[in-house]
Each structure stands twice: as structure tokens, then as C-alpha cells.
Design a protein around this motif. Structure first.
Motif, PDB file in Angstrom:
ATOM      1  N   GLN B 213       0.844  -1.210   0.000  1.00 32.49           N
ATOM      2  CA  GLN B 213       0.000   0.000   0.000  1.00 32.49           C
ATOM      3  C   GLN B 213       0.876   1.256   0.000  1.00 32.49           C
ATOM      4  O   GLN B 213       0.590   2.226  -0.696  1.00 32.49           O
ATOM      5  N   ALA B 214       1.952   1.208   0.783  1.00 32.21           N
ATOM      6  CA  ALA B 214       2.868   2.351   0.840  1.00 32.21           C
ATOM      7  C   ALA B 214       3.474   2.617  -0.531  1.00 32.21           C
ATOM      8  O   ALA B 214       3.544   3.766  -0.987  1.00 32.21           O
ATOM      9  N   ILE B 215       3.882   1.536  -1.193  1.00 33.25           N
ATOM     10  CA  ILE B 215       4.531   1.679  -2.502  1.00 33.25           C
ATOM     11  C   ILE B 215       3.541   2.243  -3.530  1.00 33.25           C
ATOM     12  O   ILE B 215       3.908   3.053  -4.383  1.00 33.25           O
ATOM     13  N   GLU B 216       2.287   1.819  -3.409  1.00 31.37           N
ATOM     14  CA  GLU B 216       1.298   2.311  -4.370  1.00 31.37           C
ATOM     15  C   GLU B 216       1.017   3.799  -4.174  1.00 31.37           C
ATOM     16  O   GLU B 216       0.793   4.545  -5.128  1.00 31.37           O
ATOM     17  N   TRP B 217       1.066   4.244  -2.912  1.00 32.17           N
ATOM     18  CA  TRP B 217       0.697   5.623  -2.588  1.00 32.17           C
ATOM     19  C   TRP B 217       1.848   6.622  -2.822  1.00 32.17           C
ATOM     20  O   TRP B 217       1.638   7.739  -3.292  1.00 32.17           O
ATOM     21  N   ALA B 218       3.080   6.213  -2.526  1.00 36.04           N
ATOM     22  CA  ALA B 218       4.165   7.180  -2.313  1.00 36.04           C
ATOM     23  C   ALA B 218       4.900   7.582  -3.592  1.00 36.04           C
ATOM     24  O   ALA B 218       4.885   6.875  -4.590  1.00 36.04           O
ATOM     25  N   ASP B 219       5.531   8.779  -3.525  1.00 35.89           N
ATOM     26  CA  ASP B 219       6.516   9.194  -4.525  1.00 35.89           C
ATOM     27  C   ASP B 219       7.917   8.766  -4.092  1.00 35.89           C
ATOM     28  O   ASP B 219       8.810   8.625  -4.926  1.00 35.89           O
ATOM     29  N   ALA B 220       8.114   8.643  -2.788  1.00 36.12           N
ATOM     30  CA  ALA B 220       9.436   8.302  -2.264  1.00 36.12           C
ATOM     31  C   ALA B 220       9.268   7.480  -0.997  1.00 36.12           C
ATOM     32  O   ALA B 220       8.327   7.693  -0.230  1.00 36.12           O
ATOM     33  N   LEU B 260       9.705   5.021  -7.778  1.00 33.05           N
ATOM     34  CA  LEU B 260       9.841   5.653  -6.465  1.00 33.05           C
ATOM     35  C   LEU B 260      11.297   5.994  -6.188  1.00 33.05           C
ATOM     36  O   LEU B 260      12.196   5.226  -6.551  1.00 33.05           O
ATOM     37  N   VAL B 261      11.513   7.127  -5.536  1.00 36.05           N
ATOM     38  CA  VAL B 261      12.845   7.468  -5.043  1.00 36.05           C
ATOM     39  C   VAL B 261      13.043   6.728  -3.716  1.00 36.05           C
ATOM     40  O   VAL B 261      12.157   6.736  -2.863  1.00 36.05           O
ATOM     41  N   ILE B 262      14.186   6.059  -3.581  1.00 40.68           N
ATOM     42  CA  ILE B 262      14.426   5.232  -2.397  1.00 40.68           C
ATOM     43  C   ILE B 262      15.540   5.843  -1.546  1.00 40.68           C
ATOM     44  O   ILE B 262      16.679   5.995  -1.998  1.00 40.68           O
ATOM     45  N   LEU B 263      15.200   6.191  -0.303  1.00 37.40           N
ATOM     46  CA  LEU B 263      16.188   6.716   0.644  1.00 37.40           C
ATOM     47  C   LEU B 263      16.413   5.698   1.761  1.00 37.40           C
ATOM     48  O   LEU B 263      15.519   4.896   2.083  1.00 37.40           O
TER      49      LEU B 263
END
Lengths: 182, 321
Positions: B213-220, B260-263
Motif C-alpha cells: 500500500q505504501a509503494i502504491e501511494w508514495a513518490d518516495a 519511487l525514489v528510495i532513501l
């Protein structure tokens, strides 16, 4: 303080820059050393740009240009506090062994030029460094003198000299505020 | 009147959006200094800075030390194990002894939340929090903000999800404060046992129970390190199960509607909270974060060193040329 009065209008400023460009080429443009112009942020950068363009038009000479933001080399962090860093520092690779002309709009205490000399030394070792300013207003606090001056005017402490350039201010010109004798 | 930082940097919670922007905007030109042949400017010449680390740290301490040296400050590192602190000296006594040697700044990491503030109220020197307990890690938050702003072009409206052990994470708290103040939307995702009970009170927009769900929602995604001792303490059943449910893997990211940008604040547990092909992949900005860390710390030190308004009486605008 009285209203600012004009010292140079756009036409006179253009003429002055042409004369400065001629002097730069005459004094530093010959020989086998490259000529490099480095403007001090902010308005020195636009003036260096202008001078390079005039030199290109009149002499067909391509002059590499650079910019110095001397904020981090100032000697007044403690008394004045941190200033915003207004522009990039970008020194052309041809600096080493060049005839380098530092360009600024107004020469006053000389402290900015002192800082610029320190900063330039961190980027390389020009064969020779000269100083060209559009306006010398007097009031030096350091043993620093210009080699090429557009206009000399005596403006006491508390007075102001403002240089405007089309690129940043929409108009060209120089105004003086406070008792001045040309 | 431009904003100033004041004497200390203790947290992002108490900073205004203007102050945060001032730090990020100041950090931008500092990046170029580390790319020069001579990576040094003289602005903090003659300043003495003590890095006082009550917890182990390689990345943060090294990053601060590079930042200090590139500004020409003199630095001393004190690691607790090798100091008189191990003999029972109190924090304030240690700091007062350092001040008696005429230092200008203390960069402190401490296992107790609030230790930097406690210290800042008792000494004259500037204090910079390099991470305190489960409270905040403000310079990490700032470097995350700078990296996100660089990569995404904006923070306003950006959707950032913090994944993992939010409860024990000072990085998460600094991120939540900083991102919210600059207009980003923040979500968290992790096992309920590792989310604070009152997570909603931090103003997060969503709490996701599933990383999909987080991956679907987020830009990063900001993927937190899972401290291995959390397993021993019974917060999670096993590292393998954590990876199966919450691990950020390439397969999961490929199902996302966008890249997604991954930090990740480091050090990475490869194969636990993040898989190697994601950490080393094209959308990972983990090493950019490290590069930006030096610039952001240079900006903070610069702004604090001169940012004492009571000392700045001679400020006259830019007319001393």
C-alpha cells in the motif's frame, strides 16, 4: 539622505564599458597568455559578461569568463553574521598561467577584492591578476588599487553608489546618494 | 529580515519553514565546495569544534568532521570509551571542561533523548544535535529533505512514506517534522509493534500496515534500518519474516504505478529492510544522501557560527565593498 542622483546613464555606461574593454585588451590581451575575466557576484558577473561581449565584437577574441561568490572568504562573519550565498562560484580552467582580470561594479573598502584574491588563489595561479571596476568611490581600508577604472567619484562613508544592470535590474545606470564630488 | 537559526540546532520540530528553507538553500552552494580541487573555504577559520559522541557512529561523525574541516574549523573528536566520561564524569562537567579550553561549538550524539537541549541550556557554545536517543537526528532529516528536493524538484505536495521501525527512530521523527513543515504528505508503514502508539498525533497522513500500500501511494520511500536487537527484544518474530512482509524488494517496486525514489539513512541491512538490487538500483539515492550530508552540515555550522543576532549589531546590508 538626499535623493539618488545619476552618475552614469545607460548610454554613458555603455561608453565607459567600451573604453574599459579596450584598455583590458591593450594591457592584458596580448602575448601568449590567455586573458580571463572573473566577475564578483553579483553585478561584477554581468559586467564581466558585457566586457567579454564587447571584446568579442571588436577584437574577435573569445575571453573565458568566471564568477566568484566571495561570501565564504569575508572577514566579517563575526560582526555581520552569515550572509546568504547569492551566486555560484565558477572559475574557468584557463585560470592557471593566465592574465586574469577581476571585475566588480564598485570599489570601496577593498575588502571584497582582498577576499576575491584569496578565493582565486584556491583555484589556481594566474601569471598576473588585475582589477577592473566600473566605479571607484574611494574610502579604501586596505592597500588595494584598481588597474582599470570606469568612473572615479568621491563618496564619503554613509553614501551609496548603486550600479544597475539590465540583466538584474531591467535598466543600466549608476546612481550616487550622499555628498559626492565627481 | 531574513531568518536566523539562533544558537543551537537541537531539532526540526522547533524550526519554522523559513528556517528550514534557509538551511537547504544555503546547503546548495556548499555542495560545489566538495567538488573543488581545494575542498576548503576559510569561513570558520579559528573556530574550534568538539565532536562529542556518546554512541558509536562512523557516517555521521565522519560527515560532520569533513564539514568542519572544509570550513577550516579546528576539530577534536571525543569518543566516550576512550575518555574520562568512562570514569564517571557527568555530561555538564565534560562540557564545562571543554569550554574552559575555549571551544566554540559542540556536536553531540547521546543515547538519552533531550541530552543536547540539556547541554545547550548550560553552556555558551553552539550545540548541534547529531542524534539523541529516540528524539531527533536533525541533520539527517535535513539531508533527506535536501536529497528529496533535488531529486523530485519540490517538497510541497510530495508523498513520502517512512518504512520500518518508526518507534525507535530519531530519523523518522526529524523527517516527519521537516517534511510536514515544508508541505509534503507523510505516511508511515511498519509492524504495529514498531509504530508509536500515538503515531497519528505526529500528523502523518496515512498509517499503512502493508508495504504494498505504501509503494502504491508514495513518490518516495525512506526505508529505516531495522536494529537487529529489536528481534531479541521480541518486537518482530524474525528478520526473515520482517523481510517477507516489509522488505522493499524489486518485485514489489515493479508493481508500483510510478518509479519511487528510495532513501535509507544507513547502515543498510541488505536482505532485511531493503534488498540489494533496490539499494544499488537506479532509483536509490542512498549515496546522494551521504554526499548531501556534508553540504547540509556545512550549512548548519556556517549559519550557527555567525548566526548570533546579538553579536550582529554592525549588520549594514551589502555596502562594505
Amino acid at each position: 539622505m538626499p535623493a539618488p542622483r545619476p552618475l552614469l546613464d545607460a548610454k554613458a555606461m555603455e561608453r565607459t564599458l567600451k573604453r574599459m574593454a579596450d584598455q583590458i585588451v591593450e594591457l592584458y590581451g596580448g602575448g601568449d597568455r590567455p586573458l580571463v575575466l572573473v566577475g564578483i557576484q553579483r553585478r561584477g558577473v554581468q559586467l564581466a559578461n558585457r566586457l567579454a561581449r564587447i571584446i568579442k565584437e571588436h577584437e574577435g577574441l573569445d575571453v573565458p569568463q568566471g564568477a566568484l561568490d566571495i561570501t565564504l572568504y569575508r572577514d566579517d562573519l563575526q560582526t555581520v553574521g552569515p550572509r546568504p550565498l547569492v551566486g555560484a562560484t565558477d572559475v574557468p580552467w584557463q585560470l592557471e598561467g593566465s592574465n586574469c582580470v577581476i571585475v566588480d561594479d564598485v570599489l570601496y573598502t577593498g575588502r571584497t577584492v582582498r577576499a576575491a584574491l584569496d578565493e582565486l588563489a584556491d583555484f589556481g595561479r594566474p601569471a598576473r591578476i588585475a582589477l577592473a571596476v566600473l566605479v571607484d568611490r574611494g574610502g579604501r581600508e586596505l592597500p588595494i588599487q584598481p588597474d582599470i577604472v570606469g568612473k572615479t567619484v568621491d563618496v564619503p562613508r554613509g553614501g551609496r553608489v548603486d550600479v544597475q544592470v539590465v540583466e538584474l535590474d531591467g535598466t543600466d545606470g549608476v546612481t550616487v546618494q550622499g555628498g559626492a564630488t565627481a | 529580515m531574513s531568518p536566523v537559526l539562533g544558537k543551537d540546532l537541537l531539532d526540526l520540530e522547533s524550526l519554522s519553514a523559513e528556517q528550514l528553507r534557509l538551511i537547504l538553500d544555503t546547503a546548495e552552494p556548499f555542495k560545489a565546495i566538495s567538488e573543488r580541487a581545494i575542498k576548503k573555504v576559510p569561513v570558520l577559520r579559528g573556530k574550534t569544534i568538539v565532536n562529542l559522541f556518546y554512541e558509536n557512529s562512523t557516517r555521521t561523525r565522519t560527515s560532520f568532521e569533513f564539514a568542519e574541516k572544509r570550513l577550516s574549523a579546528d576539530t577534536v573528536n571525543i569518543a566516550v570509551a576512550a575518555s574520562s566520561i568512562a570514569k564517571g564524569e557527568t555530561l555538564v562537567d565534560t562540557a564545562r571542561n571543554l569550554e574552559a579550553m575555549r571551544i566554540d561549538m559542540v556536536v553531540i550524539r547521546h543515547p538519552a533523548s533531550g541530552a543536547p537541549r540539556f547541554l545547550a541550556q548550560r553552556i555558551e557554545s553552539n550545540v548541534v544535535n547529531a542524534g539523541d536517543g529516540t528524539h531527533e537526528h536533525p541533520t539527517q532529516g535535513l539531508l533527506d529533505l535536501l536529497t528529496l528536493r533535488d531529486k523530485c524538484g519540490r517538497l510541497e505536495g510530495l508523498k513520502v512514506c517512512i518504512v520500518g521501525d518508526v518507534m525507535h527512530s530519531r530519523v523518522a521523527r526529524s523527517n516527519i517534522w521537516g517534511l510536514r513543515k515544508l508541505g509534503a504528505e507523510v505516511a508511515v508503514c511498519g509492524p504495529r509493534s514498531l509504530l508509536p502508539a500515538a503515531i497519528e498525533s505526529l500528523g502523518v497522513h496515512h498509517v499503512f500496515a502493508r508495504v504494498e500500500q505504501a509503494i502504491e501511494w508514495a513518490d518516495a520511500l525512506n526505508v529505516l534500518r531495522l536494529q537487529l536487537e529489536r528481534m531479541q527484544a521480541g518486537y518482530i518474530p524474525s528478520l526473515r519474516e520482517y523481510n517477507r512482509v516489509f522488505g522493499v524488494s524489486r518485485a514489489r517496486l515493479e508493481r508500483a504505478p510510478k518509479d519511487l525514489v528510495i532513501l535509507h539513512p544507513g547502515p543498510i541491512n541488505r536482505g532485511v529492510e531493503i534488498d540489494s538490487d533496490v539499494a544499488d538500483g537506479p532509483h536509490s539515492v542512498i549515496l546522494d544522501q551521504v554526499t548531501n550530508g556534508v553540504a547540509v552540515r556545512m550549512a548548519v555550522l556556517y549559519l550557527l557560527a555567525g548566526g548570533r543576532p546579538e553579536l550582529a549589531t554592525a549588520a549594514q546590508g551589502g555596502d562594505s565593498r
